[in-house]
Scaffold this active site. Structure first.
Site, PDB file in Angstrom:
ATOM      1  CD  GLU A   1      -1.208 -17.469  -5.231  1.00 17.45           C
ATOM      2  OE1 GLU A   1      -2.339 -17.071  -5.554  1.00 17.45           O
ATOM      3  OE2 GLU A   1      -0.952 -17.939  -4.119  1.00 17.45           O
TER       4      GLU A   1
ATOM      5  CG  HIS B   1     -19.866 -28.670 -28.685  1.00 18.81           C
ATOM      6  ND1 HIS B   1     -20.285 -29.041 -29.944  1.00 18.81           N
ATOM      7  CD2 HIS B   1     -19.602 -29.825 -28.012  1.00 18.81           C
ATOM      8  CE1 HIS B   1     -20.297 -30.363 -30.019  1.00 18.81           C
ATOM      9  NE2 HIS B   1     -19.885 -30.866 -28.864  1.00 18.81           N
TER      10      HIS B   1
ATOM     11  CE  LYS C   1      -3.408 -12.730   0.851  1.00 11.09           C
ATOM     12  NZ  LYS C   1      -2.855 -13.804   1.684  1.00 11.09           N
TER      13      LYS C   1
HETATM   14  O1  PA5 Z   1      -1.188 -20.287  -2.092  1.00  6.04           O
HETATM   15  C1  PA5 Z   1      -1.183 -19.277  -1.416  1.00  6.04           C
HETATM   16  O2  PA5 Z   1      -0.244 -18.990  -0.648  1.00  6.04           O
HETATM   17  C2  PA5 Z   1      -2.329 -18.300  -1.463  1.00  6.04           C
HETATM   18  O3  PA5 Z   1      -3.205 -18.636  -2.501  1.00  6.04           O
HETATM   19  C3  PA5 Z   1      -3.085 -18.319  -0.155  1.00  6.04           C
HETATM   20  O4  PA5 Z   1      -3.559 -19.602   0.103  1.00  6.04           O
HETATM   21  C4  PA5 Z   1      -4.248 -17.336  -0.172  1.00  6.04           C
HETATM   22  O5  PA5 Z   1      -3.798 -16.062  -0.501  1.00  6.04           O
HETATM   23  C5  PA5 Z   1      -4.924 -17.296   1.192  1.00  6.04           C
HETATM   24  O6  PA5 Z   1      -3.995 -16.990   2.183  1.00  6.04           O
HETATM   25  P1  PA5 Z   1      -4.225 -17.377   3.689  1.00  6.04           P
HETATM   26  O7  PA5 Z   1      -4.294 -18.856   3.772  1.00  6.04           O
HETATM   27  O8  PA5 Z   1      -3.072 -16.808   4.414  1.00  6.04           O
HETATM   28  O9  PA5 Z   1      -5.524 -16.753   4.092  1.00  6.04           O
END
Ligand code: PA5
Length: 452
Positions: free
Chosen positions: A287, A308, A420
């Site tokens: 990410e 394996h 989202k």
């Molecule tokens: O690392 C990130 O920013 C994302 O993975 C968020 O943690 C994830 O989308 C969840 O978002 P939020 O904490 O706003 O619910």
């Protein structure tokens, strides 16, 4: 004190030929990082200051002490991505592997359920499990934005379940941004206590904030030691002595690997307790760095199990991978002599699982290296709170440095945000009518399907 040893021998050209990193190139990259790092020290990223600031530790202890006096049976944690993976990692590493299964492994602590998915089948099963003890259930809701549909929908469900039992307000804690988002509005209206993420710390860099530390405190884990481990690693990475700095060297190697076409980073712990860590890093790297058509693809393998399943590919498949191995084993499990009529199994008799495990780890390193698949090993003397804190900090630093080297912003996630918005639009959120039309048009496109 030796706690984590990184062995990079098998990532270098000397060991794996043209598939490895040239020592000169590594030195040049390290020199480039040095300039960047000097700037970073003058103006650190918010996550870098966490081990020092110990953000909201007192508030966490106060709430955890209250919870400890409540005879809690179930701890339910709602959150997804960066809001759940840190806790999952800490629990997998530091709690008993059969924690949820047997009371005697729990030391009086609750069972835990981390709901990082809304798969209805699993949700229904968990609700069914929890309902009989809803009055002994503690709920932690984690969302930085406070707007994530998965987490909010789960909260709507659990809020209504919890309301059936007296005193439920004392058993709900929300962790969210200091000011923004719906969770703050809910907390205000319902009187639920909140904890926060410090400004500038995003989900996947938040494990050392209340996001990862409060659930840990509820489980009686030593959050001070986790933080001390991070502080120890911060002190290690603060001194720039080039080739001795774990964060710089690892970032430089992974970056050079990526540039040389080894775009798949296989994270392969020989230590089941670090399975969660592999998942955590997979998210952190993907990410943070998967942007502008760039970014390595992290993937997880488990030693020895995946010897394996996947190892054949790593050894003889395309040379597009760099394998990052972890190793830690302290427990001894003797293998008794048995089947004395079978000469072929006697090499295992009176040995120990630990030495077999170690031999398997070494065997994998050797076969990868002989096949010229570059690999790096991180060897932990133990999986402790201290070492885990250090690993978190190390890999966060590595990711930030790689972001710089790849010229991408490691701290946003526009690709996730778009998904989202589409989800909310399809579910009929007000203000997203245009997006809803757009998604409907896309979904109406003639589909090519085959039905069985
Ligand atoms: O690392 C990130 O920013 C994302 O993975 C968020 O943690 C994830 O989308 C969840 O978002 P939020 O904490 O706003 O619910």
């Amino acid at each position: 004190m030796k706690t984590i040893t990184m062995d990079l021998t098998n990532a270098l050209a000397e060991a794996v030929g043209a598939n490895g990193i040239d020592a000169g190139e590594l030195a040049t990259t390290l020199a480039n990082i040095s300039d960047y790092y000097a700037r970073l020290l003058a103006k650190p990223f918010a996550f870098m200051t966490l081990p020092e600031t110990k953000f909201q530790f007192d508030e966490m202890w106060t709430l955890a002490d209250k919870a400890a006096a409540m005879d809690i049976k179930n701890l339910v944690i709602l959150g997804i991505g960066g809001s759940s993976l840190g806790t999952q990692t800490i629990f997998e590493a530091l709690l008993h592997p059969l924690h949820n299964m047997e009371e005697r492994f729990r030391n009086g602590k609750p069972r835990y359920f981390i709901l990082d998915n809304i798969d209805p089948h699993k949700m229904a099963a968990i609700v069914e499990t929890i309902i009989p003890d809803i009055d002994r259930t503690f709920l932690v809701v984690i969302s930085k934005s406070g707007e994530t549909p998965e987490t909010i929908s789960q909260f709507m469900l659990f809020n209504e379940l919890m309301r059936r039992s007296p005193g439920y307000q004392q058993r709900i804690v929300l962790i969210t941004d200091r000011e923004k988002g719906l969770l703050n509005r809910i907390a205000e209206k319902e009187g639920y206590p909140t904890l926060n993420l410090p400004d500038g710390v995003g989900g996947r860099f938040s494990v050392l904030t209340p996001v990862g530390l409060f659930p840990s405190a509820l489980m009686g884990l030593d959050i001070k030691r986790l933080s001390a481990g991070a502080a120890g690693m911060a002190a290690h990475t603060v001194r720039y002595d080039g080739e001795e700095n774990m964060a710089f060297v690892l970032a430089a190697i992974l970056y050079l690997m990526d540039r040389a076409g080894k775009k798949i980073h296989v994270v392969m712990p020989y230590c089941e307790r670090l399975g969660g860590f592999a998942d955590w890093f997979r998210q952190l790297e993907a990410e943070s760095l998967g942007k502008k058509g760039l970014g390595p693809t992290p993937t997880k393998s488990m030693g020895v199990t995946d010897q394996h399943s996947q190892l054949q590919l790593y050894v003889e498949g395309p040379k597009d991978k760099c394998v990052i191995l972890f190793y830690s084993a302290t427990q001894e499990v003797p293998i008794p002599a048995s089947f004395d009529y079978l000469e072929d199994v006697q090499y295992l008799a009176n040995k120990d699982m630990k030495s077999l495990f170690h031999a398997e780890f070494q065997g994998t390193r050797l076969s990868l290296t002989e096949a010229q698949t570059p690999n790096i090993s991180l060897i932990l003397d133990e999986v402790s709170d201290y070492n885990l804190g250090a690993l978190f900090y190390l890999f966060e630093m590595v990711t930030a440095i790689m972001g710089h080297l790849l010229s991408v912003n490691a701290f946003d996630q526009p690709g996730v945000e778009q998904g989202k918005i589409y989800t909310k639009a399809m579910m009929g959120k007000k203000g997203l009518e245009k997006e809803k039309e757009h998604t409907e048009a896309l979904l109406l496109r003639r589909a090519k399907t085959i039905v069985f």
